[in-house]
Scaffold this motif. Structure first.
Motif, PDB file in Angstrom:
ATOM      1  N   PHE A  38       0.833  -1.195   0.000  1.00  0.00           N
ATOM      2  CA  PHE A  38       0.000   0.000   0.000  1.00  0.00           C
ATOM      3  C   PHE A  38       0.872   1.251   0.000  1.00  0.00           C
ATOM      4  CE2 PHE A  38      -2.299  -3.386   2.169  1.00  0.00           C
ATOM      5  CZ  PHE A  38      -3.530  -3.375   1.517  1.00  0.00           C
ATOM      6  N   ALA A  39       0.375   2.303  -0.630  1.00  0.00           N
ATOM      7  CA  ALA A  39       1.073   3.583  -0.632  1.00  0.00           C
ATOM      8  C   ALA A  39       0.051   4.706  -0.600  1.00  0.00           C
ATOM      9  CB  ALA A  39       1.970   3.716  -1.862  1.00  0.00           C
ATOM     10  N   GLY A  40       0.489   5.856  -0.122  1.00  0.00           N
ATOM     11  CA  GLY A  40      -0.397   7.017  -0.073  1.00  0.00           C
ATOM     12  C   GLY A  40       0.392   8.267   0.257  1.00  0.00           C
ATOM     13  N   ALA A  41      -0.275   9.396   0.232  1.00  0.00           N
ATOM     14  CA  ALA A  41       0.363  10.682   0.552  1.00  0.00           C
ATOM     15  C   ALA A  41      -0.723  11.710   0.813  1.00  0.00           C
ATOM     16  CB  ALA A  41       1.271  11.141  -0.592  1.00  0.00           C
ATOM     17  N   ASP A  42      -0.291  12.848   1.364  1.00  0.00           N
ATOM     18  CA  ASP A  42      -1.162  14.012   1.540  1.00  0.00           C
ATOM     19  C   ASP A  42      -2.433  13.671   2.321  1.00  0.00           C
ATOM     20  OD1 ASP A  42      -1.823  16.639   1.359  1.00  0.00           O
ATOM     21  OD2 ASP A  42      -2.455  16.579  -0.731  1.00  0.00           O
ATOM     22  N   PRO A  43      -2.319  13.329   3.606  1.00  0.00           N
ATOM     23  CA  PRO A  43      -3.500  12.970   4.398  1.00  0.00           C
ATOM     24  C   PRO A  43      -4.460  14.138   4.560  1.00  0.00           C
ATOM     25  CG  PRO A  43      -1.619  13.321   5.832  1.00  0.00           C
ATOM     26  CD  PRO A  43      -1.093  13.356   4.422  1.00  0.00           C
ATOM     27  N   PHE A  44      -5.751  13.838   4.719  1.00  0.00           N
ATOM     28  CA  PHE A  44      -6.722  14.918   4.876  1.00  0.00           C
ATOM     29  C   PHE A  44      -6.752  15.435   6.312  1.00  0.00           C
ATOM     30  CE2 PHE A  44      -9.218  11.170   5.894  1.00  0.00           C
ATOM     31  CZ  PHE A  44     -10.088  11.578   6.903  1.00  0.00           C
ATOM     32  N   ILE A  45      -6.207  14.673   7.242  1.00  0.00           N
ATOM     33  CA  ILE A  45      -5.999  15.143   8.611  1.00  0.00           C
ATOM     34  C   ILE A  45      -4.617  14.678   9.059  1.00  0.00           C
ATOM     35  CG2 ILE A  45      -6.671  14.877  11.038  1.00  0.00           C
ATOM     36  CD1 ILE A  45      -9.510  14.797  10.276  1.00  0.00           C
ATOM     37  N   LEU A  46      -3.871  15.561   9.723  1.00  0.00           N
ATOM     38  CA  LEU A  46      -2.565  15.216  10.275  1.00  0.00           C
ATOM     39  C   LEU A  46      -2.602  15.446  11.779  1.00  0.00           C
ATOM     40  CD1 LEU A  46       0.361  14.380   9.489  1.00  0.00           C
ATOM     41  CD2 LEU A  46       0.921  16.810   9.529  1.00  0.00           C
ATOM     42  N   ILE A  47      -2.108  14.464  12.529  1.00  0.00           N
ATOM     43  CA  ILE A  47      -2.113  14.528  13.988  1.00  0.00           C
ATOM     44  C   ILE A  47      -0.678  14.427  14.480  1.00  0.00           C
ATOM     45  CG2 ILE A  47      -3.024  13.491  16.102  1.00  0.00           C
ATOM     46  CD1 ILE A  47      -5.038  12.023  14.187  1.00  0.00           C
ATOM     47  N   LYS A  48      -0.272  15.397  15.313  1.00  0.00           N
ATOM     48  CA  LYS A  48       1.046  15.379  15.933  1.00  0.00           C
ATOM     49  C   LYS A  48       0.876  15.477  17.445  1.00  0.00           C
ATOM     50  CE  LYS A  48       3.418  17.750  12.114  1.00  0.00           C
ATOM     51  NZ  LYS A  48       4.306  18.894  11.773  1.00  0.00           N
ATOM     52  N   ALA A  49       1.643  14.689  18.175  1.00  0.00           N
ATOM     53  CA  ALA A  49       1.541  14.724  19.637  1.00  0.00           C
ATOM     54  C   ALA A  49       2.935  14.775  20.245  1.00  0.00           C
ATOM     55  CB  ALA A  49       0.796  13.499  20.151  1.00  0.00           C
ATOM     56  N   ARG A  50       3.062  15.578  21.284  1.00  0.00           N
ATOM     57  CA  ARG A  50       4.304  15.640  22.068  1.00  0.00           C
ATOM     58  C   ARG A  50       3.919  15.983  23.500  1.00  0.00           C
ATOM     59  NH1 ARG A  50       9.797  15.912  21.706  1.00  0.00           N
ATOM     60  NH2 ARG A  50      10.876  17.376  23.066  1.00  0.00           N
ATOM     61  N   ASN A  51       4.381  15.174  24.452  1.00  0.00           N
ATOM     62  CA  ASN A  51       3.906  15.255  25.827  1.00  0.00           C
ATOM     63  C   ASN A  51       2.379  15.104  25.802  1.00  0.00           C
ATOM     64  OD1 ASN A  51       6.527  15.588  26.867  1.00  0.00           O
ATOM     65  ND2 ASN A  51       6.444  17.787  26.434  1.00  0.00           N
ATOM     66  N   ASN A  52       1.649  16.022  26.369  1.00  0.00           N
ATOM     67  CA  ASN A  52       0.182  15.923  26.319  1.00  0.00           C
ATOM     68  C   ASN A  52      -0.424  16.957  25.364  1.00  0.00           C
ATOM     69  OD1 ASN A  52       0.682  18.213  27.822  1.00  0.00           O
ATOM     70  ND2 ASN A  52      -1.059  17.892  29.210  1.00  0.00           N
ATOM     71  N   LYS A  53       0.419  17.565  24.521  1.00  0.00           N
ATOM     72  CA  LYS A  53      -0.050  18.526  23.530  1.00  0.00           C
ATOM     73  C   LYS A  53      -0.323  17.800  22.214  1.00  0.00           C
ATOM     74  CE  LYS A  53       1.503  22.522  20.838  1.00  0.00           C
ATOM     75  NZ  LYS A  53       2.629  23.450  20.592  1.00  0.00           N
ATOM     76  N   ILE A  54      -1.497  18.033  21.635  1.00  0.00           N
ATOM     77  CA  ILE A  54      -1.899  17.376  20.402  1.00  0.00           C
ATOM     78  C   ILE A  54      -2.286  18.432  19.371  1.00  0.00           C
ATOM     79  CG2 ILE A  54      -3.491  15.737  19.334  1.00  0.00           C
ATOM     80  CD1 ILE A  54      -3.921  14.549  22.153  1.00  0.00           C
ATOM     81  N   GLU A  55      -1.681  18.360  18.189  1.00  0.00           N
ATOM     82  CA  GLU A  55      -2.030  19.234  17.075  1.00  0.00           C
ATOM     83  C   GLU A  55      -2.842  18.430  16.069  1.00  0.00           C
ATOM     84  OE1 GLU A  55       1.190  21.499  15.335  1.00  0.00           O
ATOM     85  OE2 GLU A  55       2.400  21.180  17.140  1.00  0.00           O
ATOM     86  N   ILE A  56      -3.973  18.972  15.673  1.00  0.00           N
ATOM     87  CA  ILE A  56      -4.810  18.339  14.660  1.00  0.00           C
ATOM     88  C   ILE A  56      -4.935  19.319  13.497  1.00  0.00           C
ATOM     89  CG2 ILE A  56      -7.063  17.329  14.145  1.00  0.00           C
ATOM     90  CD1 ILE A  56      -7.346  16.776  17.149  1.00  0.00           C
ATOM     91  N   ILE A  57      -4.354  18.972  12.362  1.00  0.00           N
ATOM     92  CA  ILE A  57      -4.294  19.862  11.209  1.00  0.00           C
ATOM     93  C   ILE A  57      -5.223  19.343  10.122  1.00  0.00           C
ATOM     94  CG2 ILE A  57      -2.778  20.915   9.496  1.00  0.00           C
ATOM     95  CD1 ILE A  57      -0.445  20.214  11.491  1.00  0.00           C
ATOM     96  N   GLN A  58      -6.175  20.183   9.728  1.00  0.00           N
ATOM     97  CA  GLN A  58      -7.144  19.821   8.687  1.00  0.00           C
ATOM     98  C   GLN A  58      -7.489  21.065   7.881  1.00  0.00           C
ATOM     99  OE1 GLN A  58     -10.853  18.224  10.138  1.00  0.00           O
ATOM    100  NE2 GLN A  58     -11.531  17.567   8.111  1.00  0.00           N
ATOM    101  N   ASP A  59      -7.436  20.928   6.549  1.00  0.00           N
ATOM    102  CA  ASP A  59      -7.755  22.048   5.656  1.00  0.00           C
ATOM    103  C   ASP A  59      -6.950  23.300   6.013  1.00  0.00           C
ATOM    104  OD1 ASP A  59      -9.643  20.446   4.360  1.00  0.00           O
ATOM    105  OD2 ASP A  59     -11.212  21.014   5.768  1.00  0.00           O
ATOM    106  N   SER A  60      -5.657  23.121   6.249  1.00  0.00           N
ATOM    107  CA  SER A  60      -4.727  24.218   6.569  1.00  0.00           C
ATOM    108  C   SER A  60      -5.042  24.913   7.885  1.00  0.00           C
ATOM    109  CB  SER A  60      -4.711  25.258   5.435  1.00  0.00           C
ATOM    110  OG  SER A  60      -4.330  24.658   4.217  1.00  0.00           O
ATOM    111  N   THR A  61      -5.905  24.320   8.693  1.00  0.00           N
ATOM    112  CA  THR A  61      -6.239  24.864  10.007  1.00  0.00           C
ATOM    113  C   THR A  61      -5.694  23.952  11.089  1.00  0.00           C
ATOM    114  OG1 THR A  61      -8.268  25.874   9.162  1.00  0.00           O
ATOM    115  CG2 THR A  61      -8.113  25.571  11.544  1.00  0.00           C
TER     116      THR A  61
END
Length: 217
Positions: A38-61
């Motif tokens: 399987f292969a893919g790219a450019d997810p419609f949502i990106l999630i990053k976590a460090r410690n207890n901080k979570i970034e949820i990136i969707q539609d450039s927001t």
């Protein structure tokens, strides 16, 4: 939605090479052991976590929250329901069905242990690398090594309305197909072309280094 790519115009290595320049490309290679890659790219949502901080990136927001990454991921997967419904009898006997059609791909780092148990971070100067990065992918390239055929699968996430979801799936599937279609010059599986990943072609010294020695480790 599913689009068939005939085996005479495709090679999974070449497909990943084309996708690797796009944001957060991935390749799940069967290495000759399993039936599918399987292969893919450019997810419609990106999630990053460090410690207890979570970034949820969707539609450039970017939305920043705190909490447990596993709970957050479960909520997102339940919200978008990326997993396909159970196979029908027809699909089991001859229809198209893949073990992965959409969903989350990424990594879980060692420091996520602190989401389960509390341990001190021993080093003050740590590299600025998230404890985990996960992409939610709607459009997937699947390659069936048994019959030497490739498929582009799109689900139309994150649309909720069935008609809007179908239209978005069709649009994304065609865009994905166009990314790989360059006059059918992709090699067939019988004549693979070796392509190093772009990150391995950098000149000079390594740009990632350990912050402790092998002995300390």
């Amino acid at each position: 939605m599913l689009m068939l790519i005939e085996s005479s115009c495709i090679n999974p290595i070449d497909v990943f090479h084309k996708l690797s320049s796009k944001p957060y490309g991935f390749w799940l290679d069967s290495c000759g052991i399993s039936r599918y890659s399987f292969a893919g790219a450019d997810p419609f949502i990106l999630i990053k976590a460090r410690n207890n901080k979570i970034e949820i990136i969707q539609d450039s927001t970017c939305r920043i929250t705190t909490g447990n990454i596993f709970s957050t991921l479960t909520s997102l997967l339940n919200e978008f329901n990326p997993f396909p419904p159970p196979c029908s009898k027809r699909e089991k006997t001859g229809g198209f069905r893949f073990p992965f059609q959409s969903g989350a791909v990424g990594y879980f780092g060692y420091e996520l242990k602190n989401q389960l148990e509390q341990f001190p971070r021993k080093r003050a100067a740590e590299p600025n690398i998230p404890d985990c990065i996960l992409g939610l992918y709607d459009t997937i390239f699947a390659y069936d090594h048994k019959i030497n055929k490739g498929y582009v699968i799109a689900s139309g996430l994150s649309e909720k309305n069935s008609r809007s979801r179908k239209l978005l799936a069709k649009k994304r599937a065609n865009q994905f197909f166009d990314t790989m279609d360059t006059g059918c010059n992709l090699r067939s599986p019988s004549s693979p072309t070796q392509h190093p990943h772009p990150s391995l072609e950098r000149e000079g010294k390594a740009f990632v280094r350990s912050n402790f020695t092998k002995k300390d480790y």
